[in-house]
Design a protein around this motif. Sequence first.
Motif, PDB file in Angstrom:
ATOM      1  N   GLY A   1       0.801  -1.212   0.000  1.00 26.06           N
ATOM      2  CA  GLY A   1       0.000   0.000   0.000  1.00 26.06           C
ATOM      3  C   GLY A   1       0.836   1.265   0.000  1.00 26.06           C
ATOM      4  N   ARG A   2       2.082   1.178   0.431  1.00 29.51           N
ATOM      5  CA  ARG A   2       2.925   2.376   0.487  1.00 29.51           C
ATOM      6  C   ARG A   2       3.153   2.965  -0.897  1.00 29.51           C
ATOM      7  N   ARG A   3       3.273   2.113  -1.893  1.00 31.20           N
ATOM      8  CA  ARG A   3       3.562   2.591  -3.241  1.00 31.20           C
ATOM      9  C   ARG A   3       2.299   2.931  -4.034  1.00 31.20           C
ATOM     10  N   LEU A   4       1.162   2.984  -3.340  1.00 29.58           N
ATOM     11  CA  LEU A   4      -0.030   3.561  -3.956  1.00 29.58           C
ATOM     12  C   LEU A   4       0.126   5.073  -4.056  1.00 29.58           C
ATOM     13  N   GLY A   5       0.910   5.643  -3.148  1.00 31.89           N
ATOM     14  CA  GLY A   5       1.162   7.077  -3.149  1.00 31.89           C
ATOM     15  C   GLY A   5       2.165   7.467  -4.214  1.00 31.89           C
ATOM     16  N   THR A   6       2.255   8.775  -4.473  1.00 23.69           N
ATOM     17  CA  THR A   6       3.173   9.257  -5.512  1.00 23.69           C
ATOM     18  C   THR A   6       4.178  10.261  -4.965  1.00 23.69           C
ATOM     19  N   ASP A   7       4.254  10.417  -3.646  1.00 27.80           N
ATOM     20  CA  ASP A   7       5.138  11.436  -3.080  1.00 27.80           C
ATOM     21  C   ASP A   7       6.588  11.237  -3.490  1.00 27.80           C
ATOM     22  N   TYR A   8       7.057   9.985  -3.453  1.00 28.69           N
ATOM     23  CA  TYR A   8       8.451   9.702  -3.790  1.00 28.69           C
ATOM     24  C   TYR A   8       8.699   9.843  -5.291  1.00 28.69           C
ATOM     25  N   VAL A   9       7.670   9.598  -6.099  1.00 29.10           N
ATOM     26  CA  VAL A   9       7.783   9.799  -7.550  1.00 29.10           C
ATOM     27  C   VAL A   9       7.930  11.290  -7.847  1.00 29.10           C
ATOM     28  N   LEU A  10       7.083  12.096  -7.224  1.00 30.62           N
ATOM     29  CA  LEU A  10       7.107  13.541  -7.468  1.00 30.62           C
ATOM     30  C   LEU A  10       8.386  14.178  -6.937  1.00 30.62           C
ATOM     31  N   GLU A  11       8.977  13.583  -5.906  1.00 23.30           N
ATOM     32  CA  GLU A  11      10.276  14.083  -5.442  1.00 23.30           C
ATOM     33  C   GLU A  11      11.315  13.967  -6.554  1.00 23.30           C
ATOM     34  N   ALA A  12      11.333  12.822  -7.228  1.00 23.30           N
ATOM     35  CA  ALA A  12      12.283  12.635  -8.329  1.00 23.30           C
ATOM     36  C   ALA A  12      12.005  13.633  -9.452  1.00 23.30           C
ATOM     37  N   VAL A  13      10.730  13.865  -9.728  1.00 24.87           N
ATOM     38  CA  VAL A  13      10.357  14.826 -10.771  1.00 24.87           C
ATOM     39  C   VAL A  13      10.804  16.233 -10.385  1.00 24.87           C
ATOM     40  N   GLU A  14      10.548  16.612  -9.145  1.00 26.56           N
ATOM     41  CA  GLU A  14      10.937  17.946  -8.660  1.00 26.56           C
ATOM     42  C   GLU A  14      12.445  18.159  -8.777  1.00 26.56           C
ATOM     43  N   VAL A  15      13.210  17.184  -8.316  1.00 29.15           N
ATOM     44  CA  VAL A  15      14.665  17.329  -8.316  1.00 29.15           C
ATOM     45  C   VAL A  15      15.198  17.376  -9.742  1.00 29.15           C
ATOM     46  N   SER A  16      14.703  16.475 -10.603  1.00 31.76           N
ATOM     47  CA  SER A  16      15.146  16.472 -11.998  1.00 31.76           C
ATOM     48  C   SER A  16      14.834  17.805 -12.665  1.00 31.76           C
ATOM     49  N   ASN A  17      13.677  18.339 -12.386  1.00 26.67           N
ATOM     50  CA  ASN A  17      13.279  19.607 -12.979  1.00 26.67           C
ATOM     51  C   ASN A  17      14.159  20.758 -12.486  1.00 26.67           C
ATOM     52  N   LEU A  18      14.554  20.705 -11.226  1.00 28.18           N
ATOM     53  CA  LEU A  18      15.372  21.777 -10.655  1.00 28.18           C
ATOM     54  C   LEU A  18      16.815  21.741 -11.148  1.00 28.18           C
ATOM     55  N   VAL A  19      17.382  20.520 -11.284  1.00 31.15           N
ATOM     56  CA  VAL A  19      18.796  20.430 -11.668  1.00 31.15           C
ATOM     57  C   VAL A  19      18.972  20.200 -13.170  1.00 31.15           C
TER      58      VAL A  19
END
Length: 714
Positions: free
Chosen positions: A393-411
Motif C-alpha cells: 500500500g505504500r507505493r499507492l502514493g506518488t510522493d516519492y515519484v514527485l520528489e524525483a520529478v521535482e529534483v530532476s526539474n530543478l537540476v
Amino acid sequence: MKNTNNSRRDFLKSAALAGGGFMLSFNWFGKEVFAHEVATTAAADFAPNAYLSIHPDGIVSIFSPNPEIGQGIKTAFPIIVAEELDVDWANVKVIQAPLDTKKFERQVAGGSGSIPHSWQRLRKAGATARQMLVEAAAKKWNVSASECKTEKGYVIHTTSNKRLGYGELATDAAQITPPTDVKLKDLKDFKLIGSTIKNVDNKPILTGQPLFGIDFYREGMLFSMIQRPPAFGLKLKSFDASAAKAMPGIVDVVSFKNKVAVVGKSTWEVKKAKDALKIEWEKDGNLESTNDHNKLFKELLDSPKAEVRRKEGDIEEAFKNAAKIVESEYQCPFLPHNPMEPMNFFAHVREDGVELVGPTQTPANAQGQTAKLLNIAPEKVTVELTRMGGGFGRRLGTDYVLEAVEVSNLVKAPVKVIWTREDDMTGGSYRPAVRYRFRAALDKQGNMIGYSLRGVGINAGNSTRENNFPSGAVPNLLIDSVDHKSPITTGPWRAPITNFLAYAEQSFIDEVATAAGKDAVQFRLDLLEKAKTSPTGPVRYDIARMKAVIELAAEKSGWNKKRKGVHLGFSVYFSHASYVAQVAEVVMKKGKPVLQKIYAAVDCGVVINQSGARNQVVGGIVDGMGHAMYGNLTFNEGKPNQSNFNTFRLIKMNEIPAIDVHFVDNGIDPTGLGEPALPPTGGSIANAIFKATGKRLKNQPFIEQEEKLLDGIS
C-alpha cells in the motif's frame, strides 16, 4: 568509491570469490518461462490485441500490464491468456508492459482487484487469438473451422490429423478480422489454470538480474537523497549547504516544499553530504506523542459527535433488557509499511516530455500527478514499470515519484531519488492507530440481541467496516466512528482497516461466545443462519461462502476433536470479496503458550496458480502474525521513536509456525487474494492463547502487552 552501482549479481559473484573455495553450479529452473525486458513486436508477428503476440518461430509473447508487487500478477495474468490461447507454457515469453492508458485498463496493484477486474478481459484476449488462428488454419486447409481444434500451440484438423503450429499461422492469422464474440473454455477443460506454475521472475531474482527499481541505472544519471522534516508538525526554516556542496561528487543542493535534496554522482556520496547539511526547522502544527493519542482515544470513545455508519433496530432497548452485557476495548498502534526495497524512483524531465521509471502501484496516478505538477499534458509523461520489492500500500502514493520529478526539474538532469531505511520508516505514511469499543447484549438463551461498535482513529477516516459480519445477523445494531485529524500522515496498509479490525471483532465475538457458554464456531454459524433466515437490514457478505470456509477450517483443524494439551482459536473474515477462516493451534511448553500451527480455509473463487495462491495466503498469515505480535511505531512530539530494524521488531524465521492451506473449489470467478488472508490471523492467535492461558489479549503488539506471557511463543 566512484563506481557504486554494481548489480546484485556482481556483488554475489564477488562475495563468493572473496570467500574462497569453489562454486557448484546447477539449474533449479529446468524448462521454465522467464520474464524478459519490454520488446518491440516484429512486423510479421500476429498481435490481435494488447495482451499477446505470436512470432513466426512459435514463441508467444504475453504482456502483463499490471504492476508486480510480489503478488504474482506477472505470472497469473499470462497464465489466464495462455490458457484460453491453448499454448504450450514452455513457449511463452512474459513481458512487463509499460503504462498505456489506451490499451489497458486499471494498471494498478492494490485492493486485491487485479485478477477480478481482468479475469474476463484476459480470457477473451486469449480466446480471440485462438479463434483467429483456427480460422487461418481452416482457410489454408479449405475446411470448416468447426472441424479444427487446438492443443499446445497447434491447430489440428480432427479428421485428417493435419496440424499447423501457431508460428506457421501467425502471418495468415494477422489478416483475419478479430471476432467480436468468442467462446471461452469450460472450467473442466482448464490445463494451466489451477495447476502449479513457477513464478516467471524466479530465475532473474535469484541470479540478481536488474528487475527492481533499486537496480535501475541509466548512464549519466544523478542520485539524490532528501532530508525531510524529522517530526510531523515541523517545517523548513533555513539550511546551510556549504559543507555538503564542498564534498566529493556533489553536484547541487536544492530545496522544495519543505525538503532539502542533495544531488550527486553516487548514493554513498549524497548520503554523506546529506548528513552534513545544517538545517533549522520550526513548528508548523501539533507535535503529537503516543501518550497524547492514548488520552485522545479515551475522550473520543465518549464523544457525542460520532458519525453513525449503520443503525438497525432499537439498540438502547436491547441493552436495557439484556440478561448479560459484554463490553471490551481493543487498540492497535501506527505501523510503517517497511517493504524490503525502500522508496526510489527515476525521473528525467526534458523540454519535450518526462520519462519515469520505477516501482509504483499506481502508474497512471504517477503520470497524472507529474503532469499536474509540471502543467503539461499527461501524454507527455511515460512510465516504465519495474518489479517492486514490496509495497503493501505504500507505493499507492506518488510522493516519492514527485520528489524525483521535482529534483530532476530543478537540476535539469536525469535523477534517481533513493530513500534510506530511516527515511522510509520515519517519512510516513503509516497504518492509522485505532481504538475500538465493543458492546454486546445477550438474552437468557445466550443469543446476541444487540451489538455496538465505535471506532476511534488517528487519520483513519472510517475506522469501521459497517456492513461486514455480524451486521445483518443482529436485530439491534449500532456502528459509528470518530476520526482525529493529525499531522502524522497515514495511508492504505495491507488490507486497510480490516488488518486490525478483524482481530478486534473476532476476538470480541469469541468473548461473547464464551459469555454465552457456546462453542466459538457454532456461535458464528448460528449468527449466519440468522442473517440468512431473518436478516436485519442489508447483508453485504455471502452467507454460503462464509459458512463454507468456517466448516472447512473446522474440519481440517479437527476443531471438534479433543486433543490433550492442544488449544484452538478460531477466526473468520470477509474482505476484498474473499473469505478466509483460520484456526490457530497453541500448546503450553514450560508454562508458556507456543503457536505451532495455523490452518487456513480460503474461498477466492477459481485459483489461477496453486503456487502463487499458496504463497499469498502464507505470506498474508506471516505478515498478519508478525505485526499483531511485534509491530509498534510510537511518537514523541511528532518524531517516530523507531527508525530502523534494530528498534522495530519484525517476525523472525524461527517464529513462523506450520501453515496448512486449503482452498474452496466452487468454480466462481476469482476474487481478491493478496490481502484477505491477513485480517483473520491476529484473532485466531489471540483466541487460541486465551484458550491456553485464560488471558485475553486486547492490544497490539501482543509481545508488549503480555511480555512475560508471550515470551516463549515461537
